[in-house]
Design an enzyme around this catalytic site. Structure first.
Site, PDB file in Angstrom:
ATOM      1  N   CYS A  75      34.000  32.578  29.856  1.00  0.00           N
ATOM      2  CA  CYS A  75      33.986  33.991  29.460  1.00  0.00           C
ATOM      3  C   CYS A  75      33.834  34.104  27.936  1.00  0.00           C
ATOM      4  CB  CYS A  75      35.269  34.674  29.920  1.00  0.00           C
ATOM      5  SG  CYS A  75      35.669  34.308  31.653  1.00  0.00           S
ATOM      6  N   CYS A  82      53.473  41.865  34.072  1.00  0.00           N
ATOM      7  CA  CYS A  82      52.167  41.297  34.416  1.00  0.00           C
ATOM      8  C   CYS A  82      52.078  39.878  33.870  1.00  0.00           C
ATOM      9  CB  CYS A  82      51.049  42.130  33.798  1.00  0.00           C
ATOM     10  SG  CYS A  82      51.168  43.876  34.192  1.00  0.00           S
ATOM     11  N   CYS A 136      36.737  35.244  25.433  1.00  0.00           N
ATOM     12  CA  CYS A 136      38.129  34.826  25.661  1.00  0.00           C
ATOM     13  C   CYS A 136      38.595  33.698  24.744  1.00  0.00           C
ATOM     14  CB  CYS A 136      38.302  34.415  27.114  1.00  0.00           C
ATOM     15  SG  CYS A 136      40.037  34.103  27.529  1.00  0.00           S
ATOM     16  N   ARG A 173      44.302  52.507  32.415  1.00  0.00           N
ATOM     17  CA  ARG A 173      45.111  51.881  31.354  1.00  0.00           C
ATOM     18  C   ARG A 173      44.322  51.705  30.070  1.00  0.00           C
ATOM     19  NH1 ARG A 173      47.382  47.039  33.434  1.00  0.00           N
ATOM     20  NH2 ARG A 173      48.883  48.444  34.366  1.00  0.00           N
ATOM     21  N   CYS A 210      41.100  26.865  29.703  1.00  0.00           N
ATOM     22  CA  CYS A 210      40.490  27.389  30.931  1.00  0.00           C
ATOM     23  C   CYS A 210      39.060  26.854  31.100  1.00  0.00           C
ATOM     24  CB  CYS A 210      40.470  28.918  30.883  1.00  0.00           C
ATOM     25  SG  CYS A 210      39.869  29.654  32.415  1.00  0.00           S
ATOM     26  N   CYS A 252      52.938  42.020  38.692  1.00  0.00           N
ATOM     27  CA  CYS A 252      51.479  41.884  38.699  1.00  0.00           C
ATOM     28  C   CYS A 252      51.151  40.469  38.264  1.00  0.00           C
ATOM     29  CB  CYS A 252      50.851  42.897  37.743  1.00  0.00           C
ATOM     30  SG  CYS A 252      49.052  42.772  37.686  1.00  0.00           S
ATOM     31  N   CYS A 288      44.377  45.989  40.631  1.00  0.00           N
ATOM     32  CA  CYS A 288      44.205  46.358  39.224  1.00  0.00           C
ATOM     33  C   CYS A 288      42.893  45.742  38.785  1.00  0.00           C
ATOM     34  CB  CYS A 288      45.367  45.818  38.396  1.00  0.00           C
ATOM     35  SG  CYS A 288      45.157  46.072  36.618  1.00  0.00           S
TER      36      CYS A 288
END
Ligand code: SAM
Ligand code: DTB
Ligand code: SF4
Length: 330
Positions: free
Chosen positions: A64, A104, A67, A267, A60, A135, A195
């Site tokens: 972040c 998801c 991550c 959640r 990616c 999702c 979400c």
């Protein structure tokens, strides 16, 4: 001010001072308030069950700090191609058989590319045909991508604000908090359920945690689903050695979220392998009523079905059936 499209008891005008006063109550008072709000809107013994799948892993371009999938983080994950549609549907079928009602699908992208959209749409259609909620979490979306996902029948879009606006640039520099809010408003405008939540344990203060929840609770409409993740420290990321969260502080975050957003599913998301049964029980008491089942999240471990079955048995909890997914107060 509450929008007139929402029931009167839903407040989208919470202030930082109000939230702080709730959060700083004695622990037992906070939990009693959260449980009282919870019972007014939900069956307290029912937990919504989702299953995650990483349909495109690693490589990616975003930075972040938490991550495993950022190409900038030196974590050993190599980039995969987008998974084949049939494989995704086969995995979703297994998840349904194991009791998940929502599937998801996540991709390690800054945003989807045009060439990937047909396969993404086919995944949504295929999973929906199984009778599951869908999702997706694919990064930032433009107007046309949002509409295409809506047309394919997407039920939820996950896009976390992750932390407070003030702390955000300490965690991610390749996009802004405002970019996140933009995508969330596009998703909302298109009529896809939202979400959105965040991570606890990245070195943020209690004030940052409160601000994050106030930011979610003052969106024009509350997200239907609010995932609260406890950081899973990943080797070779900038947060590999982050200090562990005080479990009781984590429970306070859940309780505040429940009180500020009474009708949203909260959640208990990533990080459950690092939580005792007792900590999870307190989170359920504080109003958490959704979780990820199965032994993997996107790339990291999650308690498997056996451990969760034992936990549910110990606590007398039951998975929420799809037809019960609207709250009892509706
Ligand atoms: N790339 C997409 C995005 O960022 O929106 C979707 C996938 S991303 C992995 C989804 C969310 O997972 C992040 O926003 C973050 O809140 C959570 N997450 C990722 N890594 C985590 C970790 N190590 N511990 C806890 N939560 C994590
Ligand atoms: C969310 O808030 N947590 C999920 C989901 N939304 C996409 C992802 C958790 C990822 C945990 C780290 C991993 O598996 O790599
Ligand atoms: Fe990429 Fe999402 Fe990971 Fe950020 S959280 S590096 S956007 S996969």
């Amino acid at each position: 001010m509450p929008r007139d499209t929402q029931p009167a008891e839903i407040n989208t005008g919470w202030t930082r001072a109000e939230a702080e006063a709730i959060y700083n109550q004695p622990f037992v008072d906070l939990l009693f308030q959260a449980q009282t709000v919870h019972r007014a809107h939900f069956d307290p013994n029912k937990i919504q069950m989702s299953r995650l799948l990483s349909v495109k892993t690693g490589g990616c371009p975003e930075d972040c700090s938490y991550c495993s999938q950022s190409a900038r983080n030196g974590s050993a994950l190599s980039a995969s191609k987008l998974m084949e549609v049939e494989r995704v549907i086969a995995e979703a079928r297994k998840a349904k058989a194991a009791g998940a009602t929502r599937y998801c699908m996540g991709a390690a992208w800054r945003s989807p590319k045009e060439r990937d959209m047909p396969a993404i749409e086919a995944m949504v259609r295929g999973v929906r045909k199984l009778g599951m909620e869908t999702c997706m979490t694919l990064g930032m979306l433009d107007d046309s991508q949002v509409l295409r996902l809506k047309d394919a029948g997407l039920d939820y879009y996950n896009h976390n604000i992750d932390t407070s606006e003030a702390f955000y640039p300490k965690i991610i520099t390749t996009r802004s908090f405002a970019d996140r809010i933009d995508t969330l408003s596009r998703v909302r405008e298109a009529g896809i359920s939202v979400c959105s939540g965040g991570i606890v344990g990245m070195g943020e203060t209690a004030g940052d945690r409160i601000d994050m929840l106030v930011a979610l609770a003052t969106l024009p409409e509350h997200p239907e689903s609010v995932p609260i993740n406890m950081l899973i420290p990943i080797a070779d990321t900038p947060l590999a050695n982050a200090a562990p969260v005080d479990p009781l502080d984590f429970v306070r975050v859940i309780a505040l979220g429940r009180i500020l957003m009474p009708k949203s599913h909260m959640r208990l998301s990533a990080g459950r392998t690092g939580m005792s049964d007792e900590m999870q029980a307190l989170c359920f008491f504080a109003g958490a009523n959704s979780l990820f089942m199965g032994d993997t999240l996107l790339t990291a471990a999650n308690p498997g079905e056996d451990r969760d079955r034992k936990l549910f048995d110990r606590l007398g909890l039951q998975p929420q059936a799809l037809q019960d997914s609207t709250d009892i107060g509706a």
